[in-house]
Design an enzyme around this catalytic site. Structure first.
Site, PDB file in Angstrom:
ATOM      1  N   ASN A   9       0.867  -1.178   0.000  1.00  0.00           N
ATOM      2  CA  ASN A   9       0.000   0.000   0.000  1.00  0.00           C
ATOM      3  C   ASN A   9       0.904   1.229   0.000  1.00  0.00           C
ATOM      4  O   ASN A   9       1.492   1.568   1.020  1.00  0.00           O
ATOM      5  CB  ASN A   9      -0.891  -0.045   1.267  1.00  0.00           C
ATOM      6  CG  ASN A   9      -1.719   1.213   1.431  1.00  0.00           C
ATOM      7  OD1 ASN A   9      -1.823   2.034   0.524  1.00  0.00           O
ATOM      8  ND2 ASN A   9      -2.309   1.371   2.609  1.00  0.00           N
ATOM      9  N   TRP A  10       0.993   1.883  -1.149  1.00  0.00           N
ATOM     10  CA  TRP A  10       1.920   3.016  -1.267  1.00  0.00           C
ATOM     11  C   TRP A  10       1.403   4.273  -0.568  1.00  0.00           C
ATOM     12  O   TRP A  10       2.121   5.237  -0.399  1.00  0.00           O
ATOM     13  CB  TRP A  10       2.162   3.343  -2.744  1.00  0.00           C
ATOM     14  CG  TRP A  10       3.022   2.352  -3.452  1.00  0.00           C
ATOM     15  CD1 TRP A  10       3.467   1.150  -2.977  1.00  0.00           C
ATOM     16  CD2 TRP A  10       3.565   2.479  -4.774  1.00  0.00           C
ATOM     17  NE1 TRP A  10       4.241   0.519  -3.928  1.00  0.00           N
ATOM     18  CE2 TRP A  10       4.316   1.319  -5.034  1.00  0.00           C
ATOM     19  CE3 TRP A  10       3.473   3.458  -5.767  1.00  0.00           C
ATOM     20  CZ2 TRP A  10       4.981   1.112  -6.249  1.00  0.00           C
ATOM     21  CZ3 TRP A  10       4.129   3.260  -6.978  1.00  0.00           C
ATOM     22  CH2 TRP A  10       4.886   2.089  -7.208  1.00  0.00           C
ATOM     23  N   LYS A  11       0.124   4.263  -0.223  1.00  0.00           N
ATOM     24  CA  LYS A  11      -0.503   5.460   0.365  1.00  0.00           C
ATOM     25  C   LYS A  11      -0.246   6.664  -0.549  1.00  0.00           C
ATOM     26  O   LYS A  11      -0.143   6.491  -1.762  1.00  0.00           O
ATOM     27  CB  LYS A  11       0.002   5.681   1.797  1.00  0.00           C
ATOM     28  CG  LYS A  11      -0.133   4.400   2.633  1.00  0.00           C
ATOM     29  CD  LYS A  11      -0.012   4.619   4.104  1.00  0.00           C
ATOM     30  CE  LYS A  11      -0.179   3.269   4.804  1.00  0.00           C
ATOM     31  NZ  LYS A  11      -0.190   3.352   6.247  1.00  0.00           N
ATOM     32  N   HIS A  93      -9.877   1.426   4.890  1.00  0.00           N
ATOM     33  CA  HIS A  93      -8.588   1.554   5.574  1.00  0.00           C
ATOM     34  C   HIS A  93      -8.750   2.539   6.734  1.00  0.00           C
ATOM     35  O   HIS A  93      -9.471   3.533   6.614  1.00  0.00           O
ATOM     36  CB  HIS A  93      -7.520   2.053   4.585  1.00  0.00           C
ATOM     37  CG  HIS A  93      -6.146   1.998   5.175  1.00  0.00           C
ATOM     38  ND1 HIS A  93      -5.693   2.946   6.064  1.00  0.00           N
ATOM     39  CD2 HIS A  93      -5.142   1.103   5.032  1.00  0.00           C
ATOM     40  CE1 HIS A  93      -4.457   2.621   6.443  1.00  0.00           C
ATOM     41  NE2 HIS A  93      -4.104   1.506   5.823  1.00  0.00           N
ATOM     42  N   GLU A  95      -7.018   4.842   7.864  1.00  0.00           N
ATOM     43  CA  GLU A  95      -6.700   6.245   7.582  1.00  0.00           C
ATOM     44  C   GLU A  95      -7.868   6.940   6.901  1.00  0.00           C
ATOM     45  O   GLU A  95      -8.085   8.137   7.055  1.00  0.00           O
ATOM     46  CB  GLU A  95      -5.415   6.331   6.728  1.00  0.00           C
ATOM     47  CG  GLU A  95      -4.178   6.077   7.588  1.00  0.00           C
ATOM     48  CD  GLU A  95      -2.985   5.492   6.864  1.00  0.00           C
ATOM     49  OE1 GLU A  95      -2.960   5.506   5.613  1.00  0.00           O
ATOM     50  OE2 GLU A  95      -2.070   4.995   7.559  1.00  0.00           O
ATOM     51  N   GLU A 165      -5.771  -5.040  10.599  1.00  0.00           N
ATOM     52  CA  GLU A 165      -4.729  -4.039  10.815  1.00  0.00           C
ATOM     53  C   GLU A 165      -5.003  -3.269  12.105  1.00  0.00           C
ATOM     54  O   GLU A 165      -5.799  -2.317  12.109  1.00  0.00           O
ATOM     55  CB  GLU A 165      -4.730  -3.028   9.661  1.00  0.00           C
ATOM     56  CG  GLU A 165      -4.363  -3.599   8.327  1.00  0.00           C
ATOM     57  CD  GLU A 165      -3.811  -2.497   7.422  1.00  0.00           C
ATOM     58  OE1 GLU A 165      -2.633  -2.589   7.068  1.00  0.00           O
ATOM     59  OE2 GLU A 165      -4.546  -1.563   7.099  1.00  0.00           O
ATOM     60  N   GLY A 171       2.146   2.151  10.748  1.00  0.00           N
ATOM     61  CA  GLY A 171       3.105   3.242  10.607  1.00  0.00           C
ATOM     62  C   GLY A 171       3.847   3.598  11.882  1.00  0.00           C
ATOM     63  O   GLY A 171       4.498   4.646  11.954  1.00  0.00           O
ATOM     64  N   SER A 209       3.038  -2.253  10.339  1.00  0.00           N
ATOM     65  CA  SER A 209       4.485  -2.317  10.556  1.00  0.00           C
ATOM     66  C   SER A 209       5.110  -3.662  10.187  1.00  0.00           C
ATOM     67  O   SER A 209       5.970  -4.188  10.903  1.00  0.00           O
ATOM     68  CB  SER A 209       4.824  -1.940  12.011  1.00  0.00           C
ATOM     69  OG  SER A 209       4.442  -0.601  12.258  1.00  0.00           O
ATOM     70  N   GLY A 230       2.728  -1.249   4.272  1.00  0.00           N
ATOM     71  CA  GLY A 230       2.750   0.180   3.936  1.00  0.00           C
ATOM     72  C   GLY A 230       4.178   0.652   3.687  1.00  0.00           C
ATOM     73  O   GLY A 230       4.736   0.483   2.595  1.00  0.00           O
TER      74      GLY A 230
HETATM   75  P1  PGA Z   1       2.565   0.220   7.626  1.00  0.00           P
HETATM   76  O1  PGA Z   1       1.131   0.458   6.952  1.00  0.00           O
HETATM   77  O2  PGA Z   1       3.122  -1.061   7.068  1.00  0.00           O
HETATM   78  O3  PGA Z   1       3.382   1.417   7.257  1.00  0.00           O
HETATM   79  O4  PGA Z   1       2.338   0.105   9.093  1.00  0.00           O
HETATM   80  C1  PGA Z   1       0.222  -0.586   6.760  1.00  0.00           C
HETATM   81  C2  PGA Z   1      -1.068  -0.076   6.174  1.00  0.00           C
HETATM   82  O5  PGA Z   1      -1.518   1.018   6.539  1.00  0.00           O
HETATM   83  O6  PGA Z   1      -1.684  -0.739   5.318  1.00  0.00           O
END
Ligand code: PGA
Length: 247
Positions: A9-11, A93, A95, A165, A171, A209, A230
């Site tokens: 997931n590149w966000k 997600h 976020e 998640e 993150g 993470s 991510g």
């Molecule tokens: P992260 O993000 O690996 O940076 O913790 C995971 C995600 O939000 O899908």
């Protein structure tokens, strides 16, 4: 040794130039033991399609509109994602739940629109640090799952993916322990099996993470059919290393 689903997931990261390098590294990976997917920002879907067609890597998006089309400024429909041959899309997600106040109804509609266009939705569920402190992790996770399971009739268990998640692990560099991943994944699996006799067929990913350091341990756990990555997916060589793990 089953094939795992490794999703990057590149966000909101990337540029034409930096993406080109990432795509080049990934497209060069052959005979991967796993199914690998990158979820890129909408504007880079054309680049993903051009760079990855013919390779073993699939691509998809990080969100989809809850509407089919029309006067919804700024939205991108499932039909448009299908135009770019997206195979997967994230739905709900944390976020987006947080910064865009996505409600349960919106999440179900997004999920349904993706399915209507044969794009596999990856439903993200997970508790916050506060839920955890209050001992509500399990109930929060199952409620988020039920939002979809209870509202969509005739949902095929193999047609979607669940990503567990924990919000506090995203993150932060603090992945959940293997014990708590195991416990939550078995709970989700049991719930899916209670919902549908074929509940075994829904793949459950862990996200939060995931790194080159911990991915193998996590992928070896029972009921973990893959990972959602991510930060570590932005470094193409690290992501490729995770993609090569045989678990
Ligand atoms: P992260 O993000 O690996 O940076 O913790 C995971 C995600 O939000 O899908």
């Amino acid at each position: 040794m089953a094939q795992k689903l490794i999703v990057g997931n590149w966000k909101m990261n990337g540029s034409l130039r930096s993406n080109a390098l990432r795509f080049q590294v990934l497209a060069g990976e052959v005979q991967l033991p796993n199914q690998v997917v990158v979820l890129v920002p909408f504007v880079y879907l054309a680049q993903a399609k051009a760079s990855l067609t013919g390779s073993d890597i699939l691509w998809g998006a990080q969100d989809v509109s809850d509407q089919a089309g029309g006067a919804f400024t700024g939205d991108v429909s499932a039909e448009m994602l299908a135009d770019f041959a997206c195979h997967y899309v994230l739905v709900g997600h944390s976020e987006r739940r947080k910064t865009h106040n996505e409600s349960d109804i919106v999440i179900v509609d997004k999920f349904q629109h993706a399915l209507n266009r044969s794009i596999t939705p990856i439903l993200c569920i997970g508790e916050t640090a506060q839920d955890r402190q209050e001992g509500k992790s399990e109930s929060v996770v199952l409620e988020q799952l039920d939002v979809v399971l209870k509202r969509l009739e005739c949902l095929d268990p193999a047609s979607f993916v669940v990503a567990y998640e924990p919000v506090w692990a995203i993150g932060t560099g603090k992945s959940a322990s293997v014990e708590s991943i195991s416990a939550m994944h078995s709970l989700i699996r049991a719930h899916l099996k209670k919902w549908n006799a074929r509940g075994e067929e829904t793949r459950i990913l862990y996200g939060g993470s995931v790194t080159t350091e911990n991915a193998e341990r996590i992928l070896k756990l029972e009921n973990v059919e893959g990972v959602l990555v991510g930060n570590a997916s932005l470094e193409a060589h690290d992501f490729a290393a995770i993609a090569r793990i045989t678990a």
